[in-house]
Motif scaffolding. Structure first.
Motif, PDB file in Angstrom:
ATOM      1  N   THR A  98      -4.429  -3.189  10.146  1.00  0.00           N
ATOM      2  CA  THR A  98      -4.934  -2.280   9.118  1.00  0.00           C
ATOM      3  C   THR A  98      -6.008  -3.017   8.310  1.00  0.00           C
ATOM      4  O   THR A  98      -6.146  -4.238   8.429  1.00  0.00           O
TER       5      THR A  98
ATOM      6  N   CYS B 183      -1.336   2.638   6.862  1.00  0.00           N
ATOM      7  CA  CYS B 183      -2.524   2.951   7.665  1.00  0.00           C
ATOM      8  C   CYS B 183      -2.210   3.102   9.156  1.00  0.00           C
ATOM      9  O   CYS B 183      -3.052   3.575   9.915  1.00  0.00           O
TER      10      CYS B 183
ATOM     11  N   GLY C 171      -7.362   5.959   6.535  1.00  0.00           N
ATOM     12  CA  GLY C 171      -6.372   5.047   5.975  1.00  0.00           C
ATOM     13  C   GLY C 171      -5.368   5.820   5.135  1.00  0.00           C
ATOM     14  O   GLY C 171      -5.618   6.972   4.739  1.00  0.00           O
TER      15      GLY C 171
END
Lengths: 368, 126
Positions: free
Chosen positions: A7, A53, A145
């Protein structure tokens, strides 16, 4: 570790001493140096931020999108107005659960689907093959995200960082807005049982917003370990443990919410009940774990193997162990069970969910 | 985090060997690897234990592990505070978080000194 996905926050997690683990193909923080117990308490009493995410997001839109989606998911989309979102399931043809997901109604015939990271490709292919090609259907996971802000003080933290009021949002409603010129969805939802918000934002904006939230005095980061104990105290199922392709939504305890008027995949089969997901209160501190067997403790079938633990943990808030188990339907009404854990047999009592009753998730934020 | 005066087993228990009794616990490294402890199962007072024998277990939110006795003898006393407060073994693994005391019946063999244990920890840390 073979090719784990990362992420935008991986470096931040490492710099803050997180213990990283592989989860659903991603390199994710399981805990920070404060530890799972402190992160759990932080979420119940103040506010915590979670890097989510890894979850998948799909967009579906175009004329007829609602009817097309209603034919593949269990959600009742007839009563889902723009600005509202709803939890439900993507069933296979036998009524088993391919995934659990939240459907957001962005506008008429325009939807956002939020799915589990580990199921993203399977879900996308499944849905794509069952909707008209004329619809716009896009996997936007790589660009999207997600930060969860959860806890009784999440409102003040989110409002302070975003510079806007969010107290008009009701549970399971959301708003599409912008922040610093980029699109942002603020959703009053979560996986902890506390008042909370899930923020959807462009991948490259995650770190900036995360750092602003982390700097708020009421906020601390929490990892997947605390996320798991928090959700288990609420009895929220975790895909791959409490939900799978072999069990129906009705078996998982969601029969009453299967109110969609649409004729969707496995419409009748999703109501099939061979086993039931039961909630078990285990008085001591010793945990039952996934795959431990469950036995009847009373009645004619005493001593019979009737089920399997799917999730189990010490409950930080309640101070004893709790578990979920699939138990044969004809044995699931009993009150007492025995769990054969690795080191001991644990007496367990069936209870109603949630285990933890004091969550702030549905807290009323504005006077009506 | 590795006291010099203690002896160590490769399974991450420590032993404080004194004349009348040996106090046993788990090391700082062990508790850090396990995370927040939620349950500690200790041997019964009076039990005869052998060096290397499994005598109990520890559980954290995410993990479980066995406890092996680093010495041979009879269990004299256990730390009952751990029943309700297993986190003592996280917070203070070498003092308040001790597990049990043993009256030796044989001299222990093959325990590591603090330097050798530090080398083991380095080789296992990742």
């Amino acid at each position: 570790m073979e090719n784990l996905k990362t992420t935008p926050l991986r470096d931040w997690h490492m710099a803050h001493g997180a213990k990283m683990v592989p989860f659903a193909g991603w390199d994710m923080p399981v805990q920070y140096p404060t530890g799972i117990m402190a992160e759990h308490k932080q979420t119940r009493e103040n506010a915590a931020i979670f890097d989510i995410c890894h979850m998948g997001e799909f967009l579906l839109s175009g004329p007829g999108a609602k009817d097309a989606l209603a034919a593949v998911v269990t959600h009742n989309l007839e009563t889902l107005a723009p600005g509202r979102c709803r939890y439900g399931f993507l069933p296979n043809e036998r009524g088993g659960v391919i995934d659990d997901l939240i459907v957001y109604c962005l506008a008429q015939d325009s939807f956002l689907l939020v799915v589990n990271g580990a199921r993203e490709d399977i879900d996308f292919t499944w849905i794509k093959g069952r909707i008209p090609a004329s619809l716009h259907f896009e996997n936007v996971s790589a660009a999207t995200g997600k930060i969860d802000v959860q806890g009784p003080k999440s409102l003040e933290a989110v409002q302070a960082v975003l510079g806007r009021s969010c107290d008009h949002l009701k549970y399971f409603s959301f708003e599409q807005t912008t922040f610093q010129g980029a699109p942002l969805i603020v959703s009053r939802t979560g996986y902890t049982g506390e008042l909370g918000f899930e923020l959807y934002l462009p991948w490259d904006r995650v770190q900036g917003v995360w750092e602003m939230l982390a700097a708020h005095p009421a906020v601390a980061p929490a990892g997947l370990g605390a996320r798991d104990t928090l959700r288990l105290e609420m009895g929220y199922p975790l895909y791959g443990q409490d939900l799978d392709e072999e069990h129906t939504p009705a078996e998982a305890g969601y029969g009453a919410m299967l109110t969609s008027p649409a004729s969707h995949t496995a419409k009748d089969q999703v109501l099939t009940v061979r086993e039931r997901l039961v909630a078990l209160h285990i008085p001591g501190r010793r945990s039952a774990r996934h795959y431990d067997r469950v036995f009847s403790a009373t009645g004619q079938g005493v001593g019979q193997d009737v089920g399997l633990i799917t999730s189990g943990s010490f409950s930080p808030t309640l101070g004893h162990s709790i578990a979920l188990a699939y138990v044969r339907a004809d044995a699931a009404e009993a009150e007492d069970f025995v769990v054969r854990a690795a080191k001991a047999e644990l007496a367990a009592k069936r209870v109603d969910l949630p285990f933890f009753q004091g969550g702030s998730a549905r807290m009323k934020l504005q006077q009506a | 985090m590795i006291p010099k005066h203690l002896h160590y087993a490769e399974t991450h228990e420590w032993a404080d060997i004194e004349e009348d009794a040996v106090t046993v616990g788990i090391t700082h490294f062990a508790q850090e690897q396990l995370g927040d402890l939620t349950f500690i199962d200790l041997p019964a007072v009076g039990k005869d234990v052998r060096q290397g024998e499994e005598v109990g277990s520890v559980e954290s939110v995410k993990a479980a592990s066995e406890i092996y006795s680093p010495v041979t003898g009879t269990v004299l006393e256990v730390n009952t505070a751990l029943e309700e407060s297993p986190q003592l073994a996280n917070e203070d693994p070498y003092v308040k978080g001790w597990f049990f005391k043993v009256k030796l019946s044989e001299e222990p063999t093959g325990l590591l000194d603090s330097e050798a244990y530090a080398a083991l920890v380095v080789s296992q840390a990742h």
